[in-house]
Design a protein around this motif. Structure first.
Motif, PDB file in Angstrom:
ATOM      1  N   THR A 128      15.654 -28.607 -12.942  1.00  0.00           N
ATOM      2  CA  THR A 128      15.769 -27.214 -13.363  1.00  0.00           C
ATOM      3  C   THR A 128      16.515 -26.365 -12.338  1.00  0.00           C
ATOM      4  O   THR A 128      16.994 -25.272 -12.668  1.00  0.00           O
ATOM      5  N   LEU A 129      16.642 -26.844 -11.108  1.00  0.00           N
ATOM      6  CA  LEU A 129      17.468 -26.128 -10.130  1.00  0.00           C
ATOM      7  C   LEU A 129      18.908 -25.996 -10.616  1.00  0.00           C
ATOM      8  O   LEU A 129      19.634 -25.091 -10.207  1.00  0.00           O
ATOM      9  N   TYR A 130      19.315 -26.906 -11.495  1.00  0.00           N
ATOM     10  CA  TYR A 130      20.674 -26.905 -12.036  1.00  0.00           C
ATOM     11  C   TYR A 130      20.788 -26.070 -13.314  1.00  0.00           C
ATOM     12  O   TYR A 130      21.848 -26.046 -13.935  1.00  0.00           O
ATOM     13  N   ASP A 131      19.697 -25.413 -13.708  1.00  0.00           N
ATOM     14  CA  ASP A 131      19.702 -24.639 -14.953  1.00  0.00           C
ATOM     15  C   ASP A 131      20.792 -23.569 -14.914  1.00  0.00           C
ATOM     16  O   ASP A 131      21.007 -22.917 -13.887  1.00  0.00           O
ATOM     17  N   GLU A 132      21.456 -23.383 -16.046  1.00  0.00           N
ATOM     18  CA  GLU A 132      22.528 -22.382 -16.122  1.00  0.00           C
ATOM     19  C   GLU A 132      22.000 -20.959 -15.991  1.00  0.00           C
ATOM     20  O   GLU A 132      22.746 -20.038 -15.651  1.00  0.00           O
ATOM     21  N   ASP A 133      20.705 -20.779 -16.247  1.00  0.00           N
ATOM     22  CA  ASP A 133      20.092 -19.459 -16.111  1.00  0.00           C
ATOM     23  C   ASP A 133      19.617 -19.269 -14.671  1.00  0.00           C
ATOM     24  O   ASP A 133      18.770 -20.020 -14.178  1.00  0.00           O
ATOM     25  N   THR A 134      20.139 -18.266 -14.000  1.00  0.00           N
ATOM     26  CA  THR A 134      19.848 -18.050 -12.582  1.00  0.00           C
ATOM     27  C   THR A 134      18.368 -17.800 -12.323  1.00  0.00           C
ATOM     28  O   THR A 134      17.797 -18.325 -11.359  1.00  0.00           O
ATOM     29  N   ALA A 137      16.386 -21.060 -12.575  1.00  0.00           N
ATOM     30  CA  ALA A 137      16.642 -21.916 -11.413  1.00  0.00           C
ATOM     31  C   ALA A 137      15.909 -21.403 -10.181  1.00  0.00           C
ATOM     32  O   ALA A 137      15.326 -22.181  -9.411  1.00  0.00           O
ATOM     33  N   ASN A 138      15.915 -20.093  -9.979  1.00  0.00           N
ATOM     34  CA  ASN A 138      15.220 -19.511  -8.827  1.00  0.00           C
ATOM     35  C   ASN A 138      13.709 -19.709  -8.917  1.00  0.00           C
ATOM     36  O   ASN A 138      13.048 -20.000  -7.910  1.00  0.00           O
ATOM     37  N   LEU A 139      13.163 -19.561 -10.112  1.00  0.00           N
ATOM     38  CA  LEU A 139      11.724 -19.765 -10.290  1.00  0.00           C
ATOM     39  C   LEU A 139      11.354 -21.230 -10.090  1.00  0.00           C
ATOM     40  O   LEU A 139      10.270 -21.538  -9.579  1.00  0.00           O
ATOM     41  N   ALA A 140      12.251 -22.134 -10.462  1.00  0.00           N
ATOM     42  CA  ALA A 140      12.010 -23.560 -10.212  1.00  0.00           C
ATOM     43  C   ALA A 140      11.949 -23.826  -8.714  1.00  0.00           C
ATOM     44  O   ALA A 140      11.104 -24.597  -8.233  1.00  0.00           O
ATOM     45  N   SER A 141      12.836 -23.183  -7.959  1.00  0.00           N
ATOM     46  CA  SER A 141      12.815 -23.320  -6.504  1.00  0.00           C
ATOM     47  C   SER A 141      11.494 -22.811  -5.933  1.00  0.00           C
ATOM     48  O   SER A 141      10.880 -23.444  -5.062  1.00  0.00           O
TER      49      SER A 141
END
Length: 219
Positions: A128-134, A137-141
């Motif tokens: 999900t770090l690669y998700d197109e939605d910023t 991706a940030n929440l996954a981090s």
């Protein structure tokens, strides 16, 4: 598209198989009322239903999971919002929802996993770090940080393979996790004059958090 009312009917039908120490009819009526509020399309009503749903305990989990399979995006989002708030939610049930077609639902899922961190979510969150939605991706981090040092090997692999934007998320997570295994990668970032300034910033932050006040950079 399946309407919220159809999804609600399925959720209630599934709930009727649960047993409870409350009188069943009273509990069933209460569940119907709260799920109707949750799927009403009225944000204030939906939010107000969250705490009472959580207070119903484990019996609310099945109906809420059924709502996550609705074709209505808003219904899925609110179901995940409620699952996020419940201490009875299992992380394994949340992981598949990171693949939802809606970016807002994926973001809500990553946030829910932050509230229910578990090592079993590591692989899905790395993806999900690669998700197109910023935001997603940030929440996954952030969720990877919550899980902790178990995620370090996977994050180090991301640092070797990913593009700059994803590597920024990875090194930020590594800085927050404070695992000594990340020191060589952080040093490498600082020694690379072509490295992203943002990545170097987080490398410095990570080393500082590990108590390394002086960083030696190769000439």
């Amino acid at each position: 598209m399946t309407s919220p009312s159809c999804s609600l009917t399925k959720a209630i039908n599934g709930f009727q198989h649960h047993k409870s120490h409350y009188p069943f009819r009273h509990l069933l009526n209460k569940m119907k009322e709260l799920l109707a509020d949750l799927t009403s399309g009225d944000d204030a009503r939906a939010e107000k239903a969250i705490i009472p749903l959580v207070e119903l305990g484990k019996v609310a989990i099945g109906p809420l999971l059924e709502l996550t399979r609705s074709q209505n995006e808003d219904t899925r989002w609110w179901a995940i919002r409620a699952l996020s708030a419940s201490p009875h939610t299992q992380t394994l049930d949340l992981i598949p929802l990171l693949n939802d077609s809606s970016s807002s639902v994926r973001a809500a899922t990553a946030l829910a996993i932050m509230n229910h961190p578990s090592e079993e979510a590591t692989e899905a969150l790395i993806k999900t770090l690669y998700d197109e939605d910023t935001l997603t991706a940030n929440l996954a981090s952030n969720a990877l940080v919550k899980i902790g040092s178990h995620t370090t090997p996977s994050l180090l692999k991301v640092m070797e393979e990913a593009n700059t934007n994803v590597r920024i998320l990875a090194i930020r997570a590594l800085a927050e996790i404070k695992d000594h295994r990340a020191i060589p990668v952080m040093m490498k970032c600082l020694n690379n004059e072509h490295e992203s300034a943002v990545i170097q910033y987080w490398a410095v932050q990570g080393l500082d958090k590990l108590g390394l006040d002086m960083v030696y950079i190769n000439p």
